[in-house]
Design a protein around this motif. Structure first.
Motif, mmCIF file in Angstrom:
data_model
loop_
_atom_site.group_PDB
_atom_site.id
_atom_site.type_symbol
_atom_site.label_atom_id
_atom_site.label_comp_id
_atom_site.label_asym_id
_atom_site.label_seq_id
_atom_site.Cartn_x
_atom_site.Cartn_y
_atom_site.Cartn_z
ATOM 1 N N VAL A 32 -21.286 -26.224 43.426
ATOM 2 C CA VAL A 32 -20.416 -25.359 44.233
ATOM 3 C C VAL A 32 -20.097 -26.022 45.568
ATOM 4 O O VAL A 32 -18.943 -26.030 46.036
ATOM 5 N N LEU A 33 -21.095 -26.613 46.194
ATOM 6 C CA LEU A 33 -20.929 -27.178 47.532
ATOM 7 C C LEU A 33 -20.032 -28.417 47.547
ATOM 8 O O LEU A 33 -19.380 -28.696 48.557
ATOM 9 N N VAL A 34 -19.996 -29.155 46.430
ATOM 10 C CA VAL A 34 -19.208 -30.396 46.437
ATOM 11 C C VAL A 34 -17.821 -30.235 45.837
ATOM 12 O O VAL A 34 -16.995 -31.151 45.942
ATOM 13 N N ALA A 35 -17.535 -29.091 45.215
ATOM 14 C CA ALA A 35 -16.281 -28.953 44.470
ATOM 15 C C ALA A 35 -15.040 -29.160 45.344
ATOM 16 O O ALA A 35 -14.182 -29.995 45.040
ATOM 17 N N LEU B 247 -15.506 -24.632 40.777
ATOM 18 C CA LEU B 247 -16.376 -24.056 41.803
ATOM 19 C C LEU B 247 -16.852 -22.674 41.388
ATOM 20 O O LEU B 247 -18.047 -22.360 41.454
ATOM 21 N N LEU B 248 -15.922 -21.824 40.946
ATOM 22 C CA LEU B 248 -16.311 -20.473 40.557
ATOM 23 C C LEU B 248 -17.152 -20.476 39.280
ATOM 24 O O LEU B 248 -18.038 -19.635 39.114
ATOM 25 N N GLY C 102 -20.851 -18.886 39.247
ATOM 26 C CA GLY C 102 -21.361 -17.960 38.241
ATOM 27 C C GLY C 102 -22.651 -18.463 37.617
ATOM 28 O O GLY C 102 -23.597 -17.695 37.392
ATOM 29 N N TRP C 103 -22.712 -19.770 37.368
ATOM 30 C CA TRP C 103 -23.911 -20.359 36.770
ATOM 31 C C TRP C 103 -25.017 -20.545 37.801
ATOM 32 O O TRP C 103 -26.142 -20.896 37.448
ATOM 33 N N THR C 104 -24.708 -20.367 39.078
ATOM 34 C CA THR C 104 -25.744 -20.359 40.109
ATOM 35 C C THR C 104 -26.427 -19.001 40.157
ATOM 36 O O THR C 104 -27.659 -18.912 40.233
#
Length: 426
Positions: free
Chosen positions: A66-69, A351-352, A356-358
């Protein structure tokens, strides 16, 4: 069947050189990632890692993605998609080597590197394809590209699991983690080979590239992104742990687990190759809604049948139907936005999905800790069915009218004899 095969062969020869080379990279890198996703949780179990901790590790990995997307998307507009892909693949190969000692602090470092690296690759793949194919080729190319990934996973999972177990026996390695460590070593080598193939692609670095994230129609972006996010919330709490579910429920060994997922990949590959024909018949959105809606009853069988062969059959059909529409939606989404917005949309999609997987694995870990194996998975399956149903209905409601004209026009366009390299996620 022969006519369909001829059409795919014709389509493949019509793709540009870079588009064909990208398929080669997909085969190699896809083999590495498929082995990781199928076997990594089993490796963690062999090390004595409990399931709540597995959930946290999966969440940490996805959070890194998410942070790198968005930074990766912006960087690809400045430094080129090829160079950004290479960085991501190098991170994945390094992560796989970090996993080998099996020490928990290193596991955390490894999942962060792998989550970030795989996300960096994922962010740029879809815009790269859109920029190296012509509009009337994209349904065809996205289907071939996605199907290649699933076909690759068949051979890699069957051969990888069998070879790793045989080598562990041959050298007298009795530790439960030994076959998985052998497997991860091979996966790291595949990652390095994939990195080499990336540099066979033509450099696509723009002369005056700039960082930038472009969104002209926020409402359109919202509608393109929300169904995928809902799907990821469902998939993320279950799909990464299906290997544990199948192994624990039916007491299967490593080769048997890999064989089960190889069978499901074969069915998925055939379904994806058939999807462009369904898109021509029902429209792209109509075909996506059709296959995703049809997958829901098989989720019920998968979650609640006590018989192994019915679970394998349901898993095969469910994966085939649910994944078949993904490449068609990718092509549809890329055509709904301008060329300058493609990297931003691809970043938003991945990212989304990672977000969701986070969140979802934490939900999974909480259920397993509070309810136990059977009740925890029962709630998981019910939740995923509800979320998939909502996501599918939103796609139909928002895009069925928009896709009708585009689908009608695409039927009349032949496959081009040669697609020029045009310079630009699942």
């Amino acid at each position: 069947m022969i006519g369909a095969l001829h059409r795919y062969v014709r389509g493949f020869t019509g793709f540009s050189r870079d588009a064909r080379l990208f398929l080669l990279t997909t085969i190699i890198f896809g083999a590495a990632l498929s082995l990781y996703w199928i076997d990594f949780n089993l490796y963690l179990e062999s090390l004595g890692v409990d399931r709540p901790t597995m959930g946290w590790l999966m969440s940490i990995s996805q959070l890194a993605g998410v942070l790198v997307a968005l930074p990766a998307s912006a960087a690809s507009s400045r430094y080129g998609r090829r160079n950004v892909m290479a960085v991501g693949m190098a991170m994945v190969a390094a992560a796989l080597l970090i996993f080998l000692p099996g020490q928990k602090p290193l596991l955390v470092v490894g999942v962060i590197a792998l989550g970030a690296g795989s996300q960096v690759v994922s962010v740029v793949q879809i815009p790269f394809i859109a920029e190296h194919t012509l509009p009337h080729q994209r349904n065809h190319y996205f289907a071939v590209w996605s199907a290649f990934g699933f076909l690759t996973s068949i051979f890699s999972t069957v051969l990888g699991g069998a070879a790793a177990t045989a080598l562990a026996d041959r050298f007298g390695l009795v530790a439960a983690s030994a076959p998985y460590q052998i497997l991860l070593s091979g996966v790291a080598i595949l990652g390095l080979v994939a990195l080499a193939t990336v540099y066979m692609l033509t450099s696509d670095r723009p002369e005056r590239g700039k960082f930038g994230l472009v969104v002209s129609d926020r409402r359109l972006f919202y509608r393109l992104l929300l169904p995928g996010f809902l799907t990821s919330l469902g998939a993320g709490q279950l799909i990464p742990f299906l290997n544990v579910f199948v192994q624990t429920k039916f007491s299967l060994g490593l080769p048997a687990v890999n064989a089960v997922f190889a069978i499901t990949s074969l069915g998925t590959a055939f379904a994806i190759l058939a999807q462009p024909a369904l898109a021509r018949r029902f429209g792209r959105i109509g075909s996506i809604v059709l296959v995703q809606g049809a997958s829901l009853p098989f989720l019920v069988i998968l979650g609640f049948s006590p018989v192994l062969w019915t679970v394998v059959a349901a898993l095969t059909v469910r994966n085939s139907l649910m994944n078949a529409g993904s490449p068609i939606f990718d092509a549809f989404a890329m055509e709904r936005v301008s060329a300058g917005e493609r990297a931003t949309l691809a970043a938003g999609m991945t990212l989304l999905w990672s977000l969701g997987w986070t969140v979802a694995p934490l939900y999974y870990g909480t259920l397993q800790a509070a309810l136990g194996f059977t009740a925890g998975y029962t709630v998981d399956f019910v939740t995923i069915i509800v979320l998939y149903s909502i996501a599918t209905s939103l796609l139909w409601r928002w895009f069925r009218k928009d896709d009708q004209v585009a689908a009608a026009r695409s039927v009349e366009l032949p496959i081009a004899p040669e697609a020029p390299a045009l310079v630009d996620v699942v």
